[in-house]
Design a protein around this motif. Structure first.
Motif, PDB file in Angstrom:
ATOM      1  N   GLY A  37      58.505  66.756  31.377  1.00  0.00           N
ATOM      2  CA  GLY A  37      59.594  66.143  30.632  1.00  0.00           C
ATOM      3  C   GLY A  37      59.178  64.880  29.901  1.00  0.00           C
ATOM      4  O   GLY A  37      58.021  64.454  29.941  1.00  0.00           O
ATOM      5  N   ASP A  38      60.148  64.257  29.226  1.00  0.00           N
ATOM      6  CA  ASP A  38      59.875  63.123  28.342  1.00  0.00           C
ATOM      7  C   ASP A  38      60.411  61.797  28.871  1.00  0.00           C
ATOM      8  O   ASP A  38      60.480  60.820  28.120  1.00  0.00           O
ATOM      9  CB  ASP A  38      60.500  63.386  26.966  1.00  0.00           C
ATOM     10  CG  ASP A  38      59.911  64.615  26.292  1.00  0.00           C
ATOM     11  OD1 ASP A  38      58.674  64.777  26.353  1.00  0.00           O
ATOM     12  OD2 ASP A  38      60.674  65.409  25.722  1.00  0.00           O
ATOM     13  N   SER A  39      60.770  61.715  30.146  1.00  0.00           N
ATOM     14  CA  SER A  39      61.432  60.512  30.634  1.00  0.00           C
ATOM     15  C   SER A  39      60.518  59.295  30.715  1.00  0.00           C
ATOM     16  O   SER A  39      61.002  58.172  30.851  1.00  0.00           O
ATOM     17  CB  SER A  39      62.043  60.767  32.016  1.00  0.00           C
ATOM     18  OG  SER A  39      61.049  60.882  33.002  1.00  0.00           O
ATOM     19  N   MET A  40      59.195  59.498  30.624  1.00  0.00           N
ATOM     20  CA  MET A  40      58.277  58.362  30.638  1.00  0.00           C
ATOM     21  C   MET A  40      57.579  58.159  29.298  1.00  0.00           C
ATOM     22  O   MET A  40      56.631  57.367  29.186  1.00  0.00           O
ATOM     23  CB  MET A  40      57.234  58.548  31.747  1.00  0.00           C
ATOM     24  CG  MET A  40      57.787  58.377  33.151  1.00  0.00           C
ATOM     25  SD  MET A  40      58.450  56.715  33.463  1.00  0.00           S
ATOM     26  CE  MET A  40      56.960  55.727  33.362  1.00  0.00           C
ATOM     27  N   ALA A  41      58.034  58.869  28.263  1.00  0.00           N
ATOM     28  CA  ALA A  41      57.460  58.700  26.926  1.00  0.00           C
ATOM     29  C   ALA A  41      57.811  57.303  26.405  1.00  0.00           C
ATOM     30  O   ALA A  41      58.846  56.738  26.767  1.00  0.00           O
ATOM     31  CB  ALA A  41      58.008  59.774  25.987  1.00  0.00           C
ATOM     32  N   ALA A  77      67.200  73.502  38.462  1.00  0.00           N
ATOM     33  CA  ALA A  77      66.439  74.506  39.198  1.00  0.00           C
ATOM     34  C   ALA A  77      65.001  74.567  38.695  1.00  0.00           C
ATOM     35  O   ALA A  77      64.755  74.549  37.492  1.00  0.00           O
ATOM     36  CB  ALA A  77      67.103  75.873  39.048  1.00  0.00           C
ATOM     37  N   GLY A  78      64.067  74.616  39.609  1.00  0.00           N
ATOM     38  CA  GLY A  78      62.657  74.687  39.248  1.00  0.00           C
ATOM     39  C   GLY A  78      61.962  73.347  39.202  1.00  0.00           C
ATOM     40  O   GLY A  78      60.730  73.283  39.230  1.00  0.00           O
ATOM     41  N   ASN A  79      62.713  72.254  39.100  1.00  0.00           N
ATOM     42  CA  ASN A  79      62.121  70.926  39.090  1.00  0.00           C
ATOM     43  C   ASN A  79      61.832  70.466  40.512  1.00  0.00           C
ATOM     44  O   ASN A  79      62.513  70.853  41.462  1.00  0.00           O
ATOM     45  CB  ASN A  79      63.045  69.918  38.405  1.00  0.00           C
ATOM     46  CG  ASN A  79      63.044  70.080  36.896  1.00  0.00           C
ATOM     47  OD1 ASN A  79      62.263  70.866  36.354  1.00  0.00           O
ATOM     48  ND2 ASN A  79      63.906  69.363  36.220  1.00  0.00           N
ATOM     49  N   LYS A  80      60.843  69.602  40.646  1.00  0.00           N
ATOM     50  CA  LYS A  80      60.498  69.087  41.962  1.00  0.00           C
ATOM     51  C   LYS A  80      60.240  67.589  41.925  1.00  0.00           C
ATOM     52  O   LYS A  80      61.013  66.798  42.448  1.00  0.00           O
ATOM     53  CB  LYS A  80      59.278  69.810  42.525  1.00  0.00           C
ATOM     54  CG  LYS A  80      58.826  69.270  43.871  1.00  0.00           C
ATOM     55  CD  LYS A  80      57.509  69.895  44.307  1.00  0.00           C
ATOM     56  CE  LYS A  80      57.014  69.240  45.598  1.00  0.00           C
ATOM     57  NZ  LYS A  80      55.682  69.739  46.005  1.00  0.00           N
ATOM     58  N   ASP A  81      59.125  67.195  41.299  1.00  0.00           N
ATOM     59  CA  ASP A  81      58.728  65.793  41.296  1.00  0.00           C
ATOM     60  C   ASP A  81      59.227  65.061  40.058  1.00  0.00           C
ATOM     61  O   ASP A  81      59.161  65.604  38.943  1.00  0.00           O
ATOM     62  CB  ASP A  81      57.201  65.673  41.358  1.00  0.00           C
ATOM     63  CG  ASP A  81      56.633  66.199  42.666  1.00  0.00           C
ATOM     64  OD1 ASP A  81      57.329  66.060  43.687  1.00  0.00           O
ATOM     65  OD2 ASP A  81      55.517  66.740  42.657  1.00  0.00           O
ATOM     66  N   TYR A  82      59.709  63.823  40.249  1.00  0.00           N
ATOM     67  CA  TYR A  82      60.062  62.933  39.145  1.00  0.00           C
ATOM     68  C   TYR A  82      59.014  61.825  39.082  1.00  0.00           C
ATOM     69  O   TYR A  82      58.486  61.383  40.107  1.00  0.00           O
ATOM     70  CB  TYR A  82      61.425  62.287  39.367  1.00  0.00           C
ATOM     71  CG  TYR A  82      62.633  63.158  39.088  1.00  0.00           C
ATOM     72  CD1 TYR A  82      62.514  64.486  38.691  1.00  0.00           C
ATOM     73  CD2 TYR A  82      63.917  62.634  39.238  1.00  0.00           C
ATOM     74  CE1 TYR A  82      63.635  65.264  38.446  1.00  0.00           C
ATOM     75  CE2 TYR A  82      65.044  63.411  38.994  1.00  0.00           C
ATOM     76  CZ  TYR A  82      64.897  64.722  38.603  1.00  0.00           C
ATOM     77  OH  TYR A  82      66.021  65.496  38.367  1.00  0.00           O
ATOM     78  N   VAL A  83      58.747  61.363  37.854  1.00  0.00           N
ATOM     79  CA  VAL A  83      57.854  60.226  37.632  1.00  0.00           C
ATOM     80  C   VAL A  83      58.682  59.109  37.012  1.00  0.00           C
ATOM     81  O   VAL A  83      59.216  59.269  35.912  1.00  0.00           O
ATOM     82  CB  VAL A  83      56.686  60.609  36.703  1.00  0.00           C
ATOM     83  CG1 VAL A  83      55.741  59.422  36.506  1.00  0.00           C
ATOM     84  CG2 VAL A  83      55.917  61.807  37.259  1.00  0.00           C
ATOM     85  N   LYS A  84      58.797  57.982  37.702  1.00  0.00           N
ATOM     86  CA  LYS A  84      59.624  56.868  37.233  1.00  0.00           C
ATOM     87  C   LYS A  84      58.944  55.544  37.561  1.00  0.00           C
ATOM     88  O   LYS A  84      57.983  55.487  38.319  1.00  0.00           O
ATOM     89  CB  LYS A  84      61.012  56.885  37.896  1.00  0.00           C
ATOM     90  CG  LYS A  84      61.751  58.212  37.806  1.00  0.00           C
ATOM     91  CD  LYS A  84      62.199  58.554  36.398  1.00  0.00           C
ATOM     92  CE  LYS A  84      62.911  59.914  36.380  1.00  0.00           C
ATOM     93  NZ  LYS A  84      63.268  60.335  35.004  1.00  0.00           N
ATOM     94  N   SER A 164      66.695  56.549  27.238  1.00  0.00           N
ATOM     95  CA  SER A 164      67.729  57.299  26.518  1.00  0.00           C
ATOM     96  C   SER A 164      67.902  58.697  27.088  1.00  0.00           C
ATOM     97  O   SER A 164      68.988  59.285  26.995  1.00  0.00           O
ATOM     98  CB  SER A 164      67.365  57.403  25.026  1.00  0.00           C
ATOM     99  OG  SER A 164      67.244  56.133  24.445  1.00  0.00           O
ATOM    100  N   VAL A 165      66.826  59.234  27.663  1.00  0.00           N
ATOM    101  CA  VAL A 165      66.882  60.606  28.178  1.00  0.00           C
ATOM    102  C   VAL A 165      66.578  60.691  29.670  1.00  0.00           C
ATOM    103  O   VAL A 165      66.698  61.760  30.258  1.00  0.00           O
ATOM    104  CB  VAL A 165      65.897  61.526  27.412  1.00  0.00           C
ATOM    105  CG1 VAL A 165      66.196  61.527  25.931  1.00  0.00           C
ATOM    106  CG2 VAL A 165      64.450  61.103  27.667  1.00  0.00           C
ATOM    107  N   SER A 166      66.189  59.585  30.276  1.00  0.00           N
ATOM    108  CA  SER A 166      65.735  59.612  31.653  1.00  0.00           C
ATOM    109  C   SER A 166      66.871  59.785  32.650  1.00  0.00           C
ATOM    110  O   SER A 166      67.880  59.087  32.604  1.00  0.00           O
ATOM    111  CB  SER A 166      64.982  58.324  31.985  1.00  0.00           C
ATOM    112  OG  SER A 166      64.591  58.302  33.346  1.00  0.00           O
ATOM    113  N   ASN A 167      66.686  60.730  33.570  1.00  0.00           N
ATOM    114  CA  ASN A 167      67.593  60.908  34.698  1.00  0.00           C
ATOM    115  C   ASN A 167      66.992  60.124  35.855  1.00  0.00           C
ATOM    116  O   ASN A 167      66.040  60.559  36.490  1.00  0.00           O
ATOM    117  CB  ASN A 167      67.720  62.394  35.038  1.00  0.00           C
ATOM    118  CG  ASN A 167      68.732  62.650  36.133  1.00  0.00           C
ATOM    119  OD1 ASN A 167      69.647  61.857  36.351  1.00  0.00           O
ATOM    120  ND2 ASN A 167      68.571  63.744  36.841  1.00  0.00           N
ATOM    121  N   ASP A 168      67.538  58.944  36.133  1.00  0.00           N
ATOM    122  CA  ASP A 168      66.912  58.042  37.100  1.00  0.00           C
ATOM    123  C   ASP A 168      67.954  57.427  38.030  1.00  0.00           C
ATOM    124  O   ASP A 168      69.052  57.976  38.191  1.00  0.00           O
ATOM    125  CB  ASP A 168      66.103  56.973  36.361  1.00  0.00           C
ATOM    126  CG  ASP A 168      66.880  56.318  35.226  1.00  0.00           C
ATOM    127  OD1 ASP A 168      68.089  56.033  35.401  1.00  0.00           O
ATOM    128  OD2 ASP A 168      66.291  56.079  34.147  1.00  0.00           O
TER     129      ASP A 168
END
Length: 209
Positions: A37-41, A77-84, A164-168
């Motif tokens: 995903g793009d949450s750390m772009a 569904a299908g997601n596991k690890d988040y990077v924040k 703007s797009v991060s689910n945190d």
């Protein structure tokens, strides 16, 4: 027979040793994680690979990987690890006001993201002023986190760089230390800017003015 056994041992031993070293390193020291995903772009991009080192205690500004299945009740569904990125440590207050982010009433140095993400991205769904208290009262957070006004013991408050797009943590609450996989280390072939934004800025977390 002895020669055969000696030959077999000389062939198997290095392989067994290599497997043991690999398992030890990936289990206890370093692993490889693919960004999803793009949450750390723009610092870390979708499908990029980074190294993750095991850590027992994160610092403010650290970029961490954690098991989101145990943190985000609305995980896709299908997601596991988040990077924040870690913003708040246990006992910290976190607020956003007047276009700036504050931890314990100290202005955060957010040079690692654009001015647009510092402001409109941080406001996102929660307006121009928010705090842990107002976020935790939205009803979106995990039940155990609702009503809290400081980061609880054994937990972190995290944000993505592309807010703007991060689910945190603004949307699901605090991240338990127990669910943290480790801290991101940028591979040597990444740009100096990315290395600085991901790793070095954590040593200059608070603004100097």
């Amino acid at each position: 027979m002895k020669k055969f056994l000696s030959f077999l041992w000389n062939w198997i031993a290095p392989i067994a040793f290599g497997i043991a070293v690999y398992l030890a390193v990936t289990t206890f020291l370093v692993n490889v994680v693919t960004i999803n995903g793009d949450s750390m772009a723009p610092n870390l991009l979708d499908e990029q690979k980074v190294l993750v080192t095991k850590t027992h205690e994160a610092k403010r500004g650290d970029v961490i990987v954690f098991d989101a299945r145990k943190e985000d009740p609305r995980i896709q569904a299908g997601n596991k690890d988040y990077v924040k990125r870690v913003i708040g440590l246990p006992g910290d207050t976190v607020e956003y006001r007047d276009g700036d982010l504050y931890v314990n009433n100290k202005k955060v140095n957010e040079s690692f993201i654009s001015s647009d993400e510092q402001q409109s991205g941080t406001e996102a769904s929660f307006g121009s002023t928010w705090s842990l208290g107002t976020l935790s009262s939205t009803g979106m957070w995990k039940q155990s986190d609702q009503g809290k006004t400081v980061v609880p013991k054994g937990a972190y408050f995290v944000l993505g760089d592309h807010r703007s797009v991060s689910n945190d943590s603004r949307y699901f609450g605090f991240v338990s230390k127990e669910h943290v996989v480790g801290r991101v280390i940028v591979p040597f072939w990444y740009s100096d800017t990315v290395k600085k934004n991901v790793e070095k800025e954590r040593d200059h977390f608070f603004a100097t003015n």
